[in-house]
Every structure is written in C-alpha cells, then in structure tokens.
Scaffold this active site. Structure first.
Site, PDB file in Angstrom:
ATOM      1  N   GLY A 211       7.111  -9.708  -5.119  1.00  0.00           N
ATOM      2  CA  GLY A 211       6.270  -9.302  -3.892  1.00  0.00           C
ATOM      3  C   GLY A 211       5.693  -7.498  -4.286  1.00  0.00           C
ATOM      4  O   GLY A 211       6.311  -6.852  -3.974  1.00  0.00           O
ATOM      5  N   GLY A 214       5.948  -3.488   1.138  1.00  0.00           N
ATOM      6  CA  GLY A 214       5.892  -4.040   2.529  1.00  0.00           C
ATOM      7  C   GLY A 214       5.860  -5.330   3.022  1.00  0.00           C
ATOM      8  O   GLY A 214       5.283  -5.759   3.883  1.00  0.00           O
ATOM      9  N   GLU A 434     -23.865   6.944   3.562  1.00  0.00           N
ATOM     10  CA  GLU A 434     -22.674   5.413   4.472  1.00  0.00           C
ATOM     11  C   GLU A 434     -24.126   4.615   4.179  1.00  0.00           C
ATOM     12  O   GLU A 434     -23.549   3.592   4.289  1.00  0.00           O
ATOM     13  CB  GLU A 434     -22.111   5.844   5.085  1.00  0.00           C
TER      14      GLU A 434
END
Ligand code: ADP
Ligand code: MG
Ligand code: ZN
Length: 620
Positions: A211, A214, A434
C-alpha cells in the site's frame, strides 16, 4: 550515528582526564584550607625551642605525634619536629634543657588518633592512587563502550511493542475490510495453532502488506499482534543495511531468533523494499549488502520449523520491484493490499482520530471526507491534528468545522505564508495566473471542480487553485488527462494573453504538463499514432522513488515520433486553454479583480461568478 560515537571516544577520554585533574585540584584546595584554618605557626628548630624554654619564654607545649607546638609568652605559636620514637623530655634533655624548667611548663600530649591522623597518612598516599584508578576505570569504560558499539552492530535494533498501552487492535483501524479479513486468519492461527496443525494445514509464513505510504500498513501489523495478544517485533529493513558488509545478514539472524524465542510472535519487517528489491537490478554501491541481507531473510524463512509460531509480516509500497524469490510459496506468499481510503473509510478514519479531541457540535466529518479524496490515513490523522492546533492557537475550546476545512489545504499544500508580500505587479500576475487555471477548469467538462482560488503563498506555490475530484477516482480517462493538461496551461496562456509576457511562476505547471503528456503517450497508449503500445522500461531508484533511467527499447526514429506525439497533445491542450481565455476574457478579468481585492475566492462565490457569465463546459 554509531560510528561517530566510536570516533569521539578519544575525545571523551581527554574530557575525563580533565575531569580527574579538576577533582584533584578541588581536593587539594580543600585540604590546604583545612590545614591553614588557624594561623600557621612559625617553624623553628628544636635547638631554638630548647633555648626558649631555658629563657623561660614558653607558656605551654603540646605534642601531637612528632609535631611539637609551643605557645610563647608573647602568645605567638611556634612549631618544630621532635625525633621519632623518643619522648619530648628525652629529646629536650639532650638539647640541654633543665628537667626542672621543663616540668613547670604545662605539657599536653595530644593523641593523634581520629580522622585527622588517618587522613594525614592516607590522603597523601591514597588520593592519587584512587584518582589514577578512577581515571583508568573511566578510560576503560569509555573504550569498552566504544568497542561495544563497534562490535554490536550485528545486533538488530529490534523494537518490541508489547506494552498494553500502545497496543492497537482492529478497532483502531478504520476501513480496510478485505485486509482485515485476510489477516483474521493469521490472528486465528496465532491464537489456536493446534486447530490448524492438527489438520496438517500449512501455516502462513509471511504476509506482505502492500500500500501507498500512510495507508496504515504499520498500524495494521500492530493490530494483528494486538488482536492475537502476541509480542510484536518491529524492524525497518533500512536498518538492516549499514555501513559494513555482513551487518544486515547478522541483524536478520538476530531479529529472527529473537522473535522465535518469543513465539508465538509477529515479526514485522517494515519497508522491505529497502533490501528486497530485485537482485542485480541495483544502481550505485551497496547492493551486495542488500543481497546478502535478502538472502539471509530467505534462509531464515525457509528455516522455520513446521510448527514455528512466528509469522513474518512485511510492508512495502513498491511491490513492483520486489525480488520474485521473496514472493515464492513458503515465503511472502500472501499479499494483502491496502487501498487509499474511500469516502466512507475516510469518514471512519477521521472519527477515530477525532475520538479524543473536543469537536464542536457543528462539525460534520462527512463533509471533510467529501473534500479529501486521495488523502491517506496518515494525511487524515495529520488533518485532524492540524485542526486541533489551529483551534488551540486561536484560543478556542473546541475544534470548528472551519478549522478542519483550513487544515485540508494546509495538509495538501503546506502552511500559508502570509508574510511573503507580493508587489502590486506580482500580485496582479499571480491573480490572473490563478484565475486562468480556474477559468479553464470551470470551462471544461472533464476537469475537476474548483474548490478555492487564492493568491496567498502556500508552501512552494505563490498562489493556488484548489481542484478536487468529485469522487474517488481509480481510473483516469484520456479526456480527463486532456482537461488536466489544458488547466495546467491555463496560467501560462493567461499571462501570455493578458501581459504579453511570461513569468517564472508557470514553470511547475509546464513541468507537470509535459510529464503528463509524455506518460499519456509512452505508458497509457493514449496517443493517436501508436495505439496500444508502451515505450521504455523505467527503472526507479528505490530509496528516492524517482525514475533514474529509462531503458530505451525503441529506435531513434520512434523517439522522434514520440516527441512529435507529445508535442501534438501539448499543443491541443494549450490551444484549448488559449481559446477559453480569449473568449472569456471578461469573466477572467472579473475573477482576477476579485482575487486582487480579497485574496481568496471560495467555491460558492466562484460557482456564482461562472453561472452568471453563462459558461457552458465543453469537451476538448
Ligand atoms: P504506513 O505504514 O502504511 O506508511 P502507518 O501505518 O504508519 O502507514 O500509518 C500512519 C498513521 O496514519 C497511523 O499511525 C494511523 O494513525 C493513521 N492511519 C492510517 N491508516 C489508518 C486507518 N485505516 N485507520 C486509522 N488510522 C489510520
Ligand atoms: Mg509504515
Ligand atoms: Zn500555475
């Protein structure tokens, strides 16, 4: 670390030497002050004393050992030494003192017993001896400690967690249903081995937990031990490999024998890819050592007796690079995959980590889970912690929903850097940049929705547009990739169109865009020309997790073609972005203006702006 300690041992010896000298000086001063407590008497000869006595100058005499102290009539003190083993009167007689005169003077014989007597004898002889002894003792102890360190690296730094306090159980692990189910079997075996052995069942030897970082591999391994109530031995494979060749193998042996002695037990080898990568596939030095360690692990696992009740769990986030020998039956033949949590699991994980935190009534963890696709369990734990920190720093007694919302961005992008002040021009460029990302994102059907736009610097980014997928995604389509590409170019093309100039602010976008485009062609077969074929075998450097070389399994001509294909994709996305920006300039100006004024725009406000301008998302 350890090596450093050994070399500094000589430094320690020198330090101790000075310590001894210092003690010595302190003791000396103590004694000299002790002896010089009273006014030091004047030293005279026996002859002088005899004369003084004859001249009636002496008031009293006291004898202590061989020391004769006399008080003269003028109250001054004098001192002299008498001959050893003869009495004072005999001695003085020899110097011509009249016994009669002498008998008139009070004579005191002070017995020299008591500590002062012994101290007078012992201290001058013993103190140096003791000090020298102590010095050698210190030195040897240091040297020994150093030597021990040098010789003890064969011992594993194995950690044993058996205290009940930090014992985890399956209840501490949210989600991961399949993984837990598979591991229940291991738990059951550890609890009732007989049940399985009686039926002649092969006991699982090793279980590999796979995995991303975390996702709870370490936690789950601990939980297995906790559920079964057996000791849990934890070692990280990177600790096996140290500076000296052969250390890894001996540490492995040590770890396995420790676990066997404690059987039934769980031995957990974390980050096994550090040693378990495919043999002979390494770059750089030190893979001899890795191979030896890996071989030792294999030997140990093969060497378990049939009924040995030690189960080896190992964790890795890189199953692709593991040596096939590790995965053979009898070794790590069971594999348990830990996925990133889905929305329900995220909510459950948030709940677990909110258990001992005062959450306000209004907190809706479901909403946090909605906004955190792609977060790992560790990220979510971090998020809850950041929320608590945020609440505490504001002096609140409870954690509010808004604290948690803000923590999402903090975990995603790093802390805000409000202190970084932008000049007016820089702010304008950032705002337009942005706004460009956001506008392109809102204009494309397959782009992720915009959650927030900001021109406050965060982590590395000067400003950011937070886009989150609507739901968990496991597969990504070509259309989504194309939309991603166009959005990435949103900032760049806006700067180009609005300012007729470019800034360095877009470099990260461009990097990401070209990576995505190249992968689409070489890995996912998403180009127009080549169809379903991949190019290049990538090798990655385990410890850095970075691609370091791509084995080229295609010709130069193909390489050229690939470059062309990548270019084509990039061009298409870039043109789409440019078209959107040019056509929707008015909306762009509006978004950028709001950004310059307010610094951040939240989802609701942004959605309203888009709706007002009547933009219909398109496909590219
Ligand atoms: P890994 O070993 O896979 O990198 P860890 O087991 O060390 O991850 O997980 C880090 C932390 O994240 C854990 O200590 C735990 O608090 C939290 N965590 C991860 N996954 C979960 C989960 N499924 N349930 C609860 N907490 C989790
Ligand atoms: Mg771990
Ligand atoms: Zn950008």
């Amino acid at each position: 670390m350890k090596i450093k300690k050994t070399t500094s041992a000589s430094g320690k010896i020198i330090k101790n030497f000075f310590l001894v000298i210092l003690t010595f000086i302190v003791i000396l001063t103590l004694f000299s002050s002790l002896y010089s407590g009273q006014q030091a008497p004047k030293q005279i000869t026996l002859n002088d004393l005899a004369n003084d006595i004859n001249n009636q100058q002496v008031k009293s005499i006291s004898v202590s050992g061989n020391t004769v102290d006399a008080v003269l009539k003028d109250n001054s003190n004098v001192e002299t030494q008498k001959e050893v083993e003869t009495s004072l009167s005999d001695t003085l007689k020899n110097y011509g003192v009249d016994p009669k005169t002498l008998s008139q003077i009070p004579l005191e014989i002070v017995n020299e017993s008591g500590w002062k007597y012994w101290a007078g004898i012992l201290i001058p002889t013993l103190v140096p001896l003791i000090l020298i002894g102590a010095f050698f003792w210190w030195t040897f102890r240091q040297a020994k400690a150093g030597a021990n360190q040098a010789f003890s690296f064969g011992k594993s730094n194995i950690k044993l967690f058996s205290s009940f306090k930090d014992r985890a159980t399956f209840a501490d692990v949210a989600g991961l249903k399949e993984a837990k189910q598979e591991l229940m079997e291991v738990v059951d075996f550890l609890k009732n081995p007989k049940k399985y052995l009686d039926l002649g069942a092969q006991i699982p030897r090793g279980v590999l937990l796979l995995g991303q970082p975390g996702t709870g591999k370490t936690l789950l391994a601990r939980a297995v031990a906790g559920e079964a109530g057996v000791p849990f031995f934890h070692i990280s494979a990177s600790e096996f490999v140290e500076m000296f060749v052969g250390v890894g193998a001996s540490r492995t042996r040590d770890a396995f024998s420790t676990a066997k002695r404690a059987a039934p037990a769980i031995l957990f080898i974390d980050e096994i890819d550090a040693v378990g990568r495919e043999r002979g596939a390494g770059v750089g030095g030190g893979h001899d050592e890795r191979e030896q360690t890996l071989n030792q692990i294999l030997v140990e696992m093969d060497g378990f007796e049939k009924d040995a009740q030690v189960i080896v769990l190992a964790a890795t986030n890189r199953p692709d690079i593991l040596d096939p020998a590790l995965l053979r039956p009898g070794r790590f033949d069971r594999r348990v995959v830990l996925d990133l949590p889905d929305i329900n699991d995220r909510e459950a994980i948030l709940k677990i980590h909110g258990r001992n935190k005062p959450l306000s009534k209004e907190v809706d963890l479901r909403q946090i889970a909605v906004r955190t696709p792609g977060f790992s369990g560790a990220d979510l734990e971090n998020l809850m912690n950041e929320g608590a920190i945020m609440a505490a720093s504001k002096g609140q007694k409870e954690i509010l929903q808004n604290d948690l919302y803000q923590s999402i961005e903090k975990v995603l992008l790093g802390p805000e850097r409000r202190s970084r002040t932008l000049s007016k021009k820089e702010k304008e460029i950032t705002a337009y940049h942005e706004a460009g990302h956001a506008l392109v994102s809102a204009s494309l059907k397959h782009a992720d929705p915009v959650h927030k736009i900001s021109v406050i610097a965060r982590g590395q980014a000067g400003g950011y547009t937070l886009k989150l997928p609507l739901e968990d995604i496991h597969l990504k389509t070509r259309k989504q990739f194309m939309a991603d590409l166009a959005v990435a170019f949103g900032g760049y093309s806006t700067e180009e169109i609005v300012f007729k100039d470019l800034s360095t602010g877009a470099s990260n976008d461009l990097q990401i865009a070209s990576d995505v485009a190249r992968k689409m062609i070489t890995r996912y077969g998403m180009g127009e020309k080549f169809g379903p074929i991949t190019f290049g075998k990538t090798q990655e450097l385990v410890f850095l997790g970075k691609e370091i070389s791509t084995e080229k399994n295609y010709s130069e001509e193909t390489a050229l073609e690939i470059d062309r294909e990548v270019e084509k994709l990039v061009k298409r996305a870039y043109d789409a972005a440019k078209k959107i920006i040019t056509q929707r300039r008015k909306t762009l100006d509006e978004i950028a203006g709001t950004l310059m004024e307010k610094e951040t725009i939240e989802k609701e406000e942004f959605d309203a702006m888009i709706k007002k301008s009547g933009i219909k998302p398109v496909e590219i």
